[in-house]
Enzyme design. Structure first.
Site, mmCIF file in Angstrom:
data_model
loop_
_atom_site.group_PDB
_atom_site.id
_atom_site.type_symbol
_atom_site.label_atom_id
_atom_site.label_comp_id
_atom_site.label_asym_id
_atom_site.label_seq_id
_atom_site.Cartn_x
_atom_site.Cartn_y
_atom_site.Cartn_z
ATOM 1 N N ASP A 98 -10.392 -5.059 -1.151
ATOM 2 C CA ASP A 98 -9.417 -4.459 -0.247
ATOM 3 C C ASP A 98 -10.129 -3.686 0.862
ATOM 4 O O ASP A 98 -10.750 -2.656 0.596
ATOM 5 C CB ASP A 98 -8.489 -3.531 -1.045
ATOM 6 C CG ASP A 98 -7.287 -3.076 -0.249
ATOM 7 O OD1 ASP A 98 -7.157 -3.462 0.927
ATOM 8 O OD2 ASP A 98 -6.478 -2.322 -0.814
ATOM 9 N N GLY A 145 -5.438 0.702 7.688
ATOM 10 C CA GLY A 145 -5.835 -0.676 7.925
ATOM 11 C C GLY A 145 -6.816 -0.751 9.085
ATOM 12 O O GLY A 145 -7.041 0.229 9.803
ATOM 13 N N HIS A 202 -0.521 -1.185 -4.730
ATOM 14 C CA HIS A 202 -1.754 -0.389 -4.718
ATOM 15 C C HIS A 202 -1.374 1.063 -4.468
ATOM 16 O O HIS A 202 -0.987 1.435 -3.360
ATOM 17 C CB HIS A 202 -2.655 -0.944 -3.588
ATOM 18 C CG HIS A 202 -3.929 -0.186 -3.396
ATOM 19 N ND1 HIS A 202 -4.732 -0.351 -2.280
ATOM 20 C CD2 HIS A 202 -4.567 0.732 -4.165
ATOM 21 C CE1 HIS A 202 -5.791 0.427 -2.371
ATOM 22 N NE2 HIS A 202 -5.716 1.109 -3.498
ATOM 23 N N GLY A 258 -5.108 -7.256 5.709
ATOM 24 C CA GLY A 258 -4.008 -6.759 6.535
ATOM 25 C C GLY A 258 -4.141 -7.256 7.951
ATOM 26 O O GLY A 258 -3.515 -8.242 8.352
ATOM 27 N N MET A 261 -2.164 4.679 -3.758
ATOM 28 C CA MET A 261 -3.151 5.660 -3.280
ATOM 29 C C MET A 261 -2.455 7.004 -3.318
ATOM 30 O O MET A 261 -2.138 7.617 -2.280
ATOM 31 C CB MET A 261 -3.615 5.260 -1.871
ATOM 32 C CG MET A 261 -4.539 4.044 -1.908
ATOM 33 S SD MET A 261 -4.673 3.194 -0.325
ATOM 34 C CE MET A 261 -3.222 2.164 -0.452
ATOM 35 N N ASP A 318 0.829 -1.215 0.000
ATOM 36 C CA ASP A 318 0.000 0.000 0.000
ATOM 37 C C ASP A 318 0.858 1.257 0.000
ATOM 38 O O ASP A 318 1.508 1.589 0.994
ATOM 39 C CB ASP A 318 -0.911 -0.011 1.226
ATOM 40 C CG ASP A 318 -2.049 -1.010 1.079
ATOM 41 O OD1 ASP A 318 -2.749 -0.958 0.044
ATOM 42 O OD2 ASP A 318 -2.243 -1.829 1.988
HETATM 43 C C1 DX5 Z 1 -6.426 0.511 2.990
HETATM 44 C C2 DX5 Z 1 -5.436 -0.383 2.289
HETATM 45 C C3 DX5 Z 1 -5.609 -1.805 2.614
HETATM 46 C C4 DX5 Z 1 -5.450 -2.140 4.064
HETATM 47 C C5 DX5 Z 1 -6.374 -3.254 4.387
HETATM 48 O O1 DX5 Z 1 -6.275 1.806 2.563
HETATM 49 O O2 DX5 Z 1 -5.553 -0.234 0.882
HETATM 50 O O3 DX5 Z 1 -4.804 -2.651 1.801
HETATM 51 O O4 DX5 Z 1 -4.152 -2.487 4.440
HETATM 52 O O5 DX5 Z 1 -6.325 -3.446 5.760
HETATM 53 P P1 DX5 Z 1 -7.374 -4.331 6.528
HETATM 54 O O6 DX5 Z 1 -7.332 -5.696 5.937
HETATM 55 O O7 DX5 Z 1 -6.861 -4.298 7.927
HETATM 56 O O8 DX5 Z 1 -8.715 -3.678 6.372
HETATM 57 ZN ZN ZN Z 2 -4.540 -1.742 -0.473
#
Ligand code: DX5
Ligand code: ZN
Length: 226
Positions: free
Chosen positions: A175, A146, A68, A197, A70, A37
């Site tokens: 995700d 997360g 990914h 995560g 962002m 991420d």
């Molecule tokens: C959120 C990220 C995710 C995150 C998911 O912005 O893109 O990949 O790490 O975390 P969990 O599984 O804890 O929701």
């Molecule tokens: Zn992600």
């Protein structure tokens, strides 16, 4: 392309001082892909790391490096993520006005192209892009952090996307908030890549990696029993 369910642990929930060992441990415990991420403090309110960190962790990944982004803008950094060794590079459809060009550039740089949709973005936003993508990432939380709660209204969007895709070989990745209770909902709707995560890394560590395996198997079992 295999539509078998793949679990992609997000290193956002790993020990940031120990990415190499964390990746090795979670792959040994059954991870199919490693989800990375990248956040810029602008497109999302959090900051993580960039291409240099991706390049540093790349030799530790034996499976698939699933990056990914962002970030906004995306285009100035595509070359750098290709050089860092990303296998899949995913940009958000909301990240700028020229997603078509971004996806072309990702493929031109030899990577699989992914497009991600925020929870408030409809499936129709990617209708013109279906021939240009290898993966569609459906965010089931607002990106940035997360450990957030799964947004159930996104499940219908997964079903719409799988219908729109027809027989195209495109992964649908989920995700955010994936755990044994939510995973079966999205796989039933047509998803095949599950990012997780907190649900994978909780309870374990590099010194004690067995919980990573238990957590991964718990998701797989839940999916298999629908
Ligand atoms: C959120 C990220 C995710 C995150 C998911 O912005 O893109 O990949 O790490 O975390 P969990 O599984 O804890 O929701
Ligand atoms: Zn992600």
């Amino acid at each position: 392309m295999s539509r078998a369910i793949k679990i992609a642990p997000s290193i956002l929930s790993a020990d940031f001082a120990n990415f190499g060992a964390e990746i090795k441990a979670v792959e040994a415990e059954g991870a199919d892909w490693i989800h990375v991420d990248v956040m810029d403090g602008h497109f999302v309110p959090n900051l993580t790391f960039g291409p240099a960190t991706c390049a540093a962790i790349r030799p530790h990944i034996k499976t698939v490096m699933d990056v990914h982004l962002m970030i906004a803008p995306v285009d100035p950094y595509i070359d750098a993520f290709a050089e860092a060794g990303a296998d899949v590079l995913t940009a958000h459809v909301e990240a700028g006005p020229h997603i078509h060009r971004t996806l072309q550039a990702i493929r031109a740089n030899g990577m699989k192209a992914g497009v991600a949709l925020n929870p408030g973005t409809p499936a129709s936003a990617v209708t013109p892009l279906l021939e240009m993508v290898d993966l569609i990432c459906v965010m089931t939380v607002t990106p940035g952090f997360g450990g957030q709660k799964f947004i159930h209204t996104c499940v219908q969007k997964v079903a719409e996307l799988r219908h729109m895709l027809g027989d195209r070989d495109v992964h649908i990745e989920i995700d955010g908030g994936v755990d044994p209770s939510t995973a079966p909902l999205v796989t039933a709707a047509g998803a095949d890549v599950l990012v997780a995560g907190s649900a994978v890394f909780r309870g374990g560590s590099v010194e004690n990696p067995a919980p990573y395996g238990e957590n991964i198997r718990a998701i797989r079992t839940a999916v298999a029993h629908g």
